[in-house]
Design an enzyme around this catalytic site. Sequence first.
Site, PDB file in Angstrom:
ATOM      1  N   TYR A  39       0.815  -1.221   0.000  1.00  0.00           N
ATOM      2  CA  TYR A  39       0.000   0.000   0.000  1.00  0.00           C
ATOM      3  C   TYR A  39       0.847   1.270   0.000  1.00  0.00           C
ATOM      4  O   TYR A  39       0.478   2.259  -0.625  1.00  0.00           O
ATOM      5  CB  TYR A  39      -0.955   0.003   1.199  1.00  0.00           C
ATOM      6  CG  TYR A  39      -2.113  -0.939   1.014  1.00  0.00           C
ATOM      7  CD1 TYR A  39      -3.027  -0.749  -0.024  1.00  0.00           C
ATOM      8  CD2 TYR A  39      -2.289  -2.024   1.857  1.00  0.00           C
ATOM      9  CE1 TYR A  39      -4.080  -1.620  -0.213  1.00  0.00           C
ATOM     10  CE2 TYR A  39      -3.352  -2.903   1.674  1.00  0.00           C
ATOM     11  CZ  TYR A  39      -4.242  -2.697   0.641  1.00  0.00           C
ATOM     12  OH  TYR A  39      -5.281  -3.549   0.453  1.00  0.00           O
ATOM     13  N   GLU A  85       6.378 -26.436  18.960  1.00  0.00           N
ATOM     14  CA  GLU A  85       5.585 -26.070  17.784  1.00  0.00           C
ATOM     15  C   GLU A  85       4.252 -25.436  18.172  1.00  0.00           C
ATOM     16  O   GLU A  85       3.760 -24.555  17.490  1.00  0.00           O
ATOM     17  CB  GLU A  85       5.350 -27.339  16.941  1.00  0.00           C
ATOM     18  CG  GLU A  85       4.456 -27.137  15.745  1.00  0.00           C
ATOM     19  CD  GLU A  85       4.144 -28.453  15.029  1.00  0.00           C
ATOM     20  OE1 GLU A  85       4.824 -29.460  15.291  1.00  0.00           O
ATOM     21  OE2 GLU A  85       3.212 -28.465  14.215  1.00  0.00           O
TER      22      GLU A  85
END
Lengths: 364, 510
Positions: free
Chosen positions: A106, A199
């Site tokens: 952007y 994890e």
Amino acid sequence: MAQKKQRSSILERKKEVLESLSGLGGKIYDQLDNGTFPSITMPSRSTENIYYDPQVRQFILGDRKVKRSARNIRHVKPFAQLTWAALFSNELTSQCKTSTLRDVYYSAQAYEMTFKDQQESNNIVTDLETILGFSREDFSIFPEERSAIFGDLTIEYTVPGYEGRTMNLTSHPDGVMIGPALTSSEFVKTTADKVIAVEKGGLFTRFIEESVHKKFNSLLVLTAGQAPRATRHFIRRLNAELNLPVYIFTDGDPWGMHIAMVIISGSANAAHLRELNTPDAKWSGVWATDIVNYKLPTDPLDEVDMKRLYELQKDPRYKEDPLWQREIKTFMKIRKKAEQEAFSRYGLTYIVDEYLPAKLEETK
Amino acid sequence: MAQTTFEEISAADFFYRNRDIAGFTNPSRAIFAAVRELVENSLDAAESLKTPPDVYVRLSYEGEASAETQIYRLRVEDNGIGIPPRHIPSAFGQVLFGSKYKLKQQRGTFGLGGKMAILYGQITTHQPAYITSSTEMSKIYMYKLMIDIQRNRPLILDRKVLINKEQWRGTIVEFSLEGDYFRAMPKLLDYFKQTAMVNPYANLTFVDPKGRLYRFTRVTKEMPVPPKETKPHPYGVDVELLQRLIQITPSKNMLEFLKNHFHRVGEITAHKFLEFSNLSLSKNPKKLTHEEIVRLMHMLKKYKDFLPPDASCLSPLGEDLLKAGILKELKPEFVVVHQRKPATYAGHPFIVEFGLAYGGEIPKRGNFIVYRFANRIPLLYDEASDVSVRVITAMNWRRYRVNPDMPIAILVHICSTKVPYKTVGKEFIAGRPEVRREIANGLREVARQIQHFMSKREHVDRERKRLGVFSKYLPKIAQFSTRLAGKQKPPDIEKLLTSVKKYGAEETEK
């Protein structure tokens, strides 16, 4: 107790990054000033040019080069985009601001630069990484944060408004997000003698509740699935700057195994970058052999899992250590997988009381 | 056994009973046909004087006729040649009286148009028609008349003579008729627009019953060369015609006979033909037997070396006027035109003209827009049956990088001494092989031209885009690198930009 390191790495690196960015600008400027079309040469990132280097224990780019020239009609726009991305990174970094890939997409519009889509702007950022050899986090462009750390490590911020302030990473029981402020901070001191990376958020919380950081004198890192590059670099710093060994616990399936592998040996996508891997880190579990030895409740491996295993079997990173091939073969043999939570069948604390110490010892 | 009575009916009576033939099928077609017939008469009247036509048409509402139809008053004014006073009653009050029975290209062909409109007006409203005309003499003649349908004779109800102070010349026709304007409106407006397209030298004005003004202004005073009367072409004769010619000929031998009565046959051609057909030069044509006449006709058709009919009896618009007309009415981005050489079918000469217009104000319809004309008259009905449309549909346009999704209008104009209409309604053209071939060849030619245009434009576009990319991004590279390098003055990139442009200019060189 590890002593505070020389105040160097963060500020040094930032200086280097800024120098290389303005160096790139100078190179382009000089070519234009000489009345020539500027061009840049960089290593090719095509798959044929990606090799595994056992020396540095990660993927690297080969000798093939590509040339981007503003003389070429197809290159002139990407060239401008690249120059812009370098300028934008330079402004971010020198003003100590951070941004995301989405932001980059952007922000371009404010400079009347357009990107066709997110993919195009991502590619340009990757080009910039390739040319300069720094990762986008060094240019202050960060991914969405999702990983966290907990444990007795005191850090000192370098971000504006917090310069010189210190914080201990046990101060919040949910852990501290590994974001730009943390990754740009200096390590002051720690009592920990190892890093345990997990994890999944559930296990991370369990470990904190069970005081794994105290019991095992460790820092706990949540990778939240595949570890973001900033986190991988952060783990490397913990290993390199504080000399802490790193142990990785993932689910017992090909995907979990690969999460550990990327932390250890990096990814092919980042072949143009260095210092994202931690070659001495250890995958401590859950192994296929653990599934057998601990008689864990399992799910069958499905077709996709099996396909992944065959791919990994041929991957050069998995040929480094016989452990990997052994585990792949075992997975293929038992055709089963188990999650970290599977240990709960022996009670909530079994994993901390029994499994963890055994595996830390085994992979020391 | 039923008794059959035979009675002779007048021409007016015939058309009264069979008004469908002349196009007065229903109230909306009737309005359209009436306007069209009178406008075409007016255009012819001005053109025969080589004056650019000024035609004014006003249709005003008079009252309800039935639930679906209304009474309208139609007034058509022109600046044409005018009608000599003694001919006015017959010209407008007697069906099949007219000047249009010779061999040259004309708009109307029945001698019916205007009269049929007036006849239709009379039978639907029982009102007389008003005709005002002057041939630029000192007087203007006004007639109020009706048609005696059974006897096919004009009934003069009133006659006035006015002093022509302003030296006006032209004709005004005014009468009432029943019709349905609002149904007819779209076709009528199409008609005016398309008429303006092939008459770019005419001013057309139309005021509709709501008082809306539609004006089509001329863009040129150039007019096509008027057609000349012509002798029949050898390929177009039949036995009947040969016999008539033999009857009237003053020629005493075959050589003179051929030279005098046939189009494009001179001394040499006549000699060669007679040799080819084994006929004696000195044979008296009046002595030919019936068998010899039949054989002569066959030989005339068989002989390959007659020159094709020349275009002098035809009055095509010509490429320039066609282009002007298309540009004026369609406002396209680009137009190509093409006129075929004269050709014949069954001995009738014809010329086909083509226009293909692209872009600009031409809408995208998902199909080519086709404008069909015959002898400068727009054909607005039965499009799908027309030979041009069939050829256009069958053609492989992709070869020319053209597809129906593009904003394209195609104009096909056939002019002939005898337009091969398929039906009496004269709305579409039959697929005669000779005509079909000419149309196909002409379309290919304009297609090639538009292809050339498209690829050139594509090239120029690509080049413009290419230059645009450089002139957009090089300054940005300069600007960004200046800031990034921490310099004050941006590098001079003019030379680089010029070098790109030069390269570009060479590429676009034609």
